[in-house]
Write a protein that holds these residues in place. Structure first.
Motif, PDB file in Angstrom:
ATOM      1  N   TYR A  93       0.505   5.501   1.400  1.00  0.00           N
ATOM      2  CA  TYR A  93      -0.703   6.342   1.771  1.00  0.00           C
ATOM      3  C   TYR A  93      -0.272   7.788   1.823  1.00  0.00           C
ATOM      4  O   TYR A  93       1.048   7.882   1.153  1.00  0.00           O
TER       5      TYR A  93
ATOM      6  N   TYR B 289      -4.748   5.516   1.916  1.00  0.00           N
ATOM      7  CA  TYR B 289      -4.430   4.291   1.889  1.00  0.00           C
ATOM      8  C   TYR B 289      -4.532   3.279   0.507  1.00  0.00           C
ATOM      9  O   TYR B 289      -6.074   3.376   0.055  1.00  0.00           O
TER      10      TYR B 289
ATOM     11  N   TYR C  92       1.068  -1.312  -0.436  1.00  0.00           N
ATOM     12  CA  TYR C  92      -0.050   0.102  -0.294  1.00  0.00           C
ATOM     13  C   TYR C  92       1.093   0.998  -0.071  1.00  0.00           C
ATOM     14  O   TYR C  92       1.783   1.259   0.322  1.00  0.00           O
TER      15      TYR C  92
END
Length: 276
Positions: A96, A107, A94
């Motif tokens: 962010y 995210y 991920y």
């Protein structure tokens, strides 16, 4: 409020929401200070009444709890400091981002193979088409740059020409620079859009600690990107003083891309293979 965009596999979460996920992941009771955030996660449909986490959010929670690679990005601009980054876990990756003045991060599920592209987008990397200036290396002291920034803060009403002249006079005394470095350094500070610091950390393959790599880059708009070679990253807290050497080196967009790519560890550097 937390939220989930299922079409794009992305979440908006604040620090308290992450605290709730941490408690649940560790099998602990959610602490009293996090009860309100727990209720917000339930209201958003991210937690059931018995605190079962939806599958997509469970993957993010797992990556946060047991990261293989962590990327931290600090971006300083006219609206202050913002924090961004990436988490590579065993099963998911991920990125962010935060927005100036906002308390939550977004995210976004990211393919590890496109991680460099995602990081380049976060720092706003683009082809400035800037040509190397008359002086492509500037060497002075941290204190000189700090003095320049302080002076610029008092010149809001000054014209560009006046600001350049006044800043040049100051830097001539503070930085000990001569031409063409003096003029180039003056205009770097005048044109500075912001600067960003990218740090990548991972547990090394030998299991003997954490390896860290990092870079700091100044985005000087039409004057292009400048790598801060000194002080070199990673920097331990409290090690930079006004007398520390400052060395800025012009870097074209391709070079900055290469620097970002080189930060990411190869599979052979990690304690466990990561699909890329």
């Amino acid at each position: 409020m937390p939220s989930f965009d299922s079409a794009r596999d992305r979440f908006r979460l604040g620090p308290a929401h992450l605290g709730v996920l941490g408690c649940l992941y560790d099998g602990k009771t959610v602490t009293r200070d996090l009860v309100a955030a727990q209720g917000e996660l339930r209201a958003a449909g991210l937690l059931s009444d018995d605190d079962a986490v939806i599958g997509e959010l469970a993957e993010l929670a797992g990556a946060l709890a047991e990261p293989i690679v962590l990327v931290q990005i600090e971006i300083t601009g006219g609206q202050g400091l913002t924090n961004h980054g990436a988490i590579v876990g065993n099963d998911a990756c991920y990125t962010y981002e935060m927005w100036p003045g906002e308390a939550e991060w977004e995210y976004v599920r990211t393919d590890p193979a496109t991680l460099v592209w995602a990081l380049a987008r976060i720092v706003g990397l683009r082809d400035r088409q800037a040509k190397p200036p008359a002086a492509s290396v500037i060497t002075t002291k941290i204190g000189a740059m700090d003095a320049g920034f302080a002076a610029l803060a008092d010149m809001d009403a000054a014209s560009v020409e006046d600001a350049a002249e006044r800043l040049s006079d100051l830097l001539s005394a503070e930085a000990g620079l001569t031409e063409p470095e003096l003029t180039v350094f003056t205009h770097l500070l005048l044109q500075l859009n912001g600067n960003w610091r990218m740090t990548v950390a991972w547990n090394n393959r030998e299991g003997k600690g954490t390896d860290v790599r990092g870079i700091t880059v100044l985005d000087c708009g039409p004057l292009g990107y400048w790598l801060r070679e000194r002080p070199a990253e990673p920097i331990a807290p409290g090690t930079i003083t006004p007398g520390s050497e400052l060395r800025l080196v012009f870097a074209d967009t391709r070079r900055v891309w290469e620097l970002i790519t080189d930060l990411i560890p190869d599979a052979g550097e990690l304690p466990a293979p990561v699909e890329r």
